[in-house]
Design a protein around this motif. Structure first.
Motif, short mmCIF file in Angstrom:
data_model
loop_
_atom_site.label_atom_id
_atom_site.label_comp_id
_atom_site.label_asym_id
_atom_site.label_seq_id
_atom_site.Cartn_x
_atom_site.Cartn_y
_atom_site.Cartn_z
N VAL A 122 -44.74 7.37 -19.90
CA VAL A 122 -45.73 8.31 -19.38
C VAL A 122 -45.36 9.74 -19.80
O VAL A 122 -46.22 10.52 -20.24
CB VAL A 122 -45.83 8.19 -17.84
N GLY A 130 -46.23 10.32 -23.18
CA GLY A 130 -47.66 10.64 -23.23
C GLY A 130 -47.91 12.10 -22.88
O GLY A 130 -48.72 12.77 -23.53
N SER A 131 -47.17 12.62 -21.89
CA SER A 131 -47.33 14.02 -21.50
C SER A 131 -47.01 14.95 -22.67
O SER A 131 -47.72 15.91 -22.94
CB SER A 131 -46.39 14.36 -20.34
N ALA A 139 -47.09 14.18 -25.87
CA ALA A 139 -48.12 14.02 -26.90
C ALA A 139 -49.34 14.87 -26.55
O ALA A 139 -49.88 15.59 -27.40
CB ALA A 139 -48.51 12.55 -27.02
N GLY A 169 -55.56 12.98 -23.84
CA GLY A 169 -55.03 11.75 -23.23
C GLY A 169 -55.79 10.53 -23.71
O GLY A 169 -55.21 9.49 -24.06
N TRP A 186 -54.95 9.96 -27.44
CA TRP A 186 -53.59 9.43 -27.62
C TRP A 186 -53.46 7.99 -27.14
O TRP A 186 -52.54 7.27 -27.54
CB TRP A 186 -52.56 10.32 -26.90
N ALA A 187 -54.38 7.56 -26.27
CA ALA A 187 -54.32 6.18 -25.77
C ALA A 187 -54.38 5.18 -26.94
O ALA A 187 -53.80 4.10 -26.85
CB ALA A 187 -55.46 5.92 -24.78
N PHE A 237 -51.00 4.93 -28.72
CA PHE A 237 -50.09 4.35 -27.73
C PHE A 237 -50.32 2.85 -27.59
O PHE A 237 -49.38 2.08 -27.41
CB PHE A 237 -50.24 5.06 -26.37
N ALA A 271 -50.44 6.87 -21.78
CA ALA A 271 -50.95 8.11 -22.39
C ALA A 271 -51.87 8.84 -21.41
O ALA A 271 -51.77 10.06 -21.24
CB ALA A 271 -51.68 7.79 -23.70
N GLY A 275 -49.86 10.22 -18.65
CA GLY A 275 -49.12 11.37 -19.16
C GLY A 275 -49.97 12.62 -19.12
O GLY A 275 -49.51 13.70 -18.73
#
Lengths: 242, 292
Positions: free
Chosen positions: B46, B49-50, B52, B67, B70-71, B74, B206, B209
């Motif tokens: 997570v 993800g933050s 990113a 987010g 980026w999913a 991920f 993601a 995050g």
């Protein structure tokens, strides 16, 4: 229409050889019984056909729609998608899914997907008890109902052949009769090729057109006309004294 | 009246915090709750993800949009990671829990150290128009930086629940940990289903995050504070339930918030653990756990 041919199959676990030189054939639209008492290799043979066990030598082929497919190079889910469904020992239902979800899970696979609505309707029509209990978790069904669900699930994949392992195991005698009758009715209605392993041979030979007797990993008898065979003869063959 | 004010504020704060916790725990609800893989690296993922999202944000992208975008990579990372996990562990010796724990603990450390090497240990934050503003209703004041990620949680959980109950793949994901052979009988490849599910769990990391970095600045080790809590959420909800995750997370959020308001903030981190232990002792199946 499909035909399953097993040719000189040898299989086992570790140092133990369970099946020795097994050859058999299940013709298109035929219901063949595989008889034998516990521990003689019936399940091992079925699991070889279904791709769960890799045999040491021999061949298993499926003839379907004019082509011949070698099953030994396929994984279990590919074999299902070739049209061989399975009603396994212990039923193997998904306990945390409902009756309907168990059926939809099977019906939504690559093979049954386009007929999913028709298949589901057929299953509920054939087994009204499953329609009644469609919202219940499969683990809350009785043994006989679970067996029917396992059979219905096999139908959801639009199979041409079904391999059934001991449908009567753990069921009350009266329920065994119902389950076997259901298998027979389906086989006729859908012209399925069925190989059924069974140790309670009375019911099995009543519905089967042919039977093989497996003892100590070998096929020791083959009955071409089960209707013409006396119970005593089959029993003796199964016990290995025939 | 002060008690009532404080109580009401604590309740609202708890619900909002809980929703964010649900988002952070959602990936674990899939990997641990449905696949039974003890992915202790999830909070570190997570935080990955933050970071990113923070990078995309430094180029001016909205954190929530970042987010969602980026999913996708991920998801691909999750598929690769699961493939590695299954080849090195599950296929040999059938996935011993202790070995898996060790692997994911290691992955967690690698992610943290990787983030330190790449970005340093400084706190990292993002910019967005709504950060720094608050919604005031009566005497309740709620900053948008909490409100917006909290509102994301029910939406994501609802969509995931629809996917798990209405699609064939969703049914297969729910079935795979219980009866792998049933999937094969149904013509589905269990390994492919698990890979896909693990990918979805990482995609959730993601999104979580993004939510987390909107709430406040993060550093590479920020995931550690969440490890106990995310497991508490999944266990309290009950293994295998997606909507239950939201309810359990809100209960834990409210409990923490009340402890913070009326006892002492230093007790708050212990709340989740107390609830975890109480659940295991009193109701091991959790609030909404599937049978068995």
């Amino acid at each position: 229409m499909s035909r399953i041919i097993v040719d000189r199959l040898v299989a086992g676990y570790g140092a133990v050889t369970v099946l020795r030189d097994i050859s058999l054939e299940v013709g298109a639209g035929e219901l063949v019984a595989l008889l034998g008492v516990n521990g003689n290799g019936k399940s091992t043979l079925l699991n070889c056909i279904l791709g769960f066990i890799r045999p040491r030598s021999g061949r298993i082929v499926l003839e379907t729609q004019g082509r011949t497919v070698d099953l030994l190079t396929r994984s279990p889910h590919e074999i299902t998608n070739l049209g061989i469904a399975s009603v396994p020992e212990g039923r193997r239902l998904v306990p945390n899914l409902t009756v309907e979800e168990n059926l939809l899970l099977a019906g939504g696979g690559p093979r049954g997907r386009k007929d999913i609505a028709a298949n589901l309707a057929f299953c509920f029509e054939t087994f009204p008890i499953l329609a009644e209990r469609r919202r219940q978790y499969s683990s809350t069904l009785s043994g006989g109902q679970q067996q029917l669900l396992a059979i219905a699930r096999a139908l959801m994949t639009s199979p041409e052949a079904i391999v059934i392992d001991e449908p009567s195991v753990g069921l009350a005698p009266i329920v065994v009769g119902q389950v076997i009758a259901a298998i027979r009715a389906l086989q006729e209605a859908r012209n399925l090729t069925i190989l059924m392993a069974e140790q309670s041979f009375f019911q099995a030979i009543e519905v089967a057109s042919r039977a093989y007797v497996l003892s100590h990993g070998k096929i020791i008898r083959e009955f071409d006309q089960t209707s013409a065979v006396g119970d005593a003869e089959i029993r003796n063959a199964m016990m290995g004294v025939g | 009246m002060l008690i009532l004010d404080l109580g009401l504020n604590a309740l609202v704060t708890g619900v909002v915090l809980g929703s964010i916790y649900a988002l952070v725990a959602l990936g674990l609800a899939i990997t641990f709750g449905l696949l039974h893989i003890p992915n202790v690296a999830h909070p570190a993922m997570v935080i990955g993800g933050s970071y990113a999202v923070a990078i995309s944000n430094s180029y001016g992208m909205d954190p929530l949009v970042a987010g969602v975008l980026w999913a996708i990579p991920f998801y691909a990372l999750g598929v690769i990671l699961y493939e590695f996990y299954s080849r090195s562990f599950e296929s040999r010796g059938r996935g011993n829990t202790l070995q898996s724990l060790t692997l994911f603990f290691g992955i967690s450390l690698i992610i943290e150290v990787g983030l330190v090497v790449a970005f340093g240990t400084d706190l990292r934050s993002i910019r967005a128009g709504y950060i720094g503003h608050s919604l005031t209703v009566g005497f309740i004041v709620m900053p948008y930086r909490f409100l917006i990620p909290a509102a994301l949680a029910p939406v994501v959980i609802f969509l995931l629940w629809l996917y798990m109950t209405r699609t064939n793949t969703g049914l297969a994901i729910r079935a795979v940990a219980y009866e792998e052979r049933a999937l094969q009988i149904c013509g589905l490849d269990p390994a492919a289903i698990k890979r896909h599910a693990f990918g979805i769990a990482m995609a959730m990391a993601a999104l979580a995050g993004a939510a987390l970095v909107i709430t406040g600045p993060i550093d590479p080790f920020a995931g550690r504070a969440h490890i106990g809590r995310v497991f508490a959420v999944v266990v309290l909800a009950g293994m295998g339930t997606i909507p239950g995750t939201l309810v359990a997370a809100i209960l834990i959020g409210v409990a923490e918030s009340f402890v913070m308001t009326f006892l002492s903030p230093s007790w708050a981190p212990g709340v989740a653990f107390a609830i975890l232990l109480a659940t295991l002792g009193l109701r091991p199946n959790g609030l909404f756990g599937a049978l068995r």
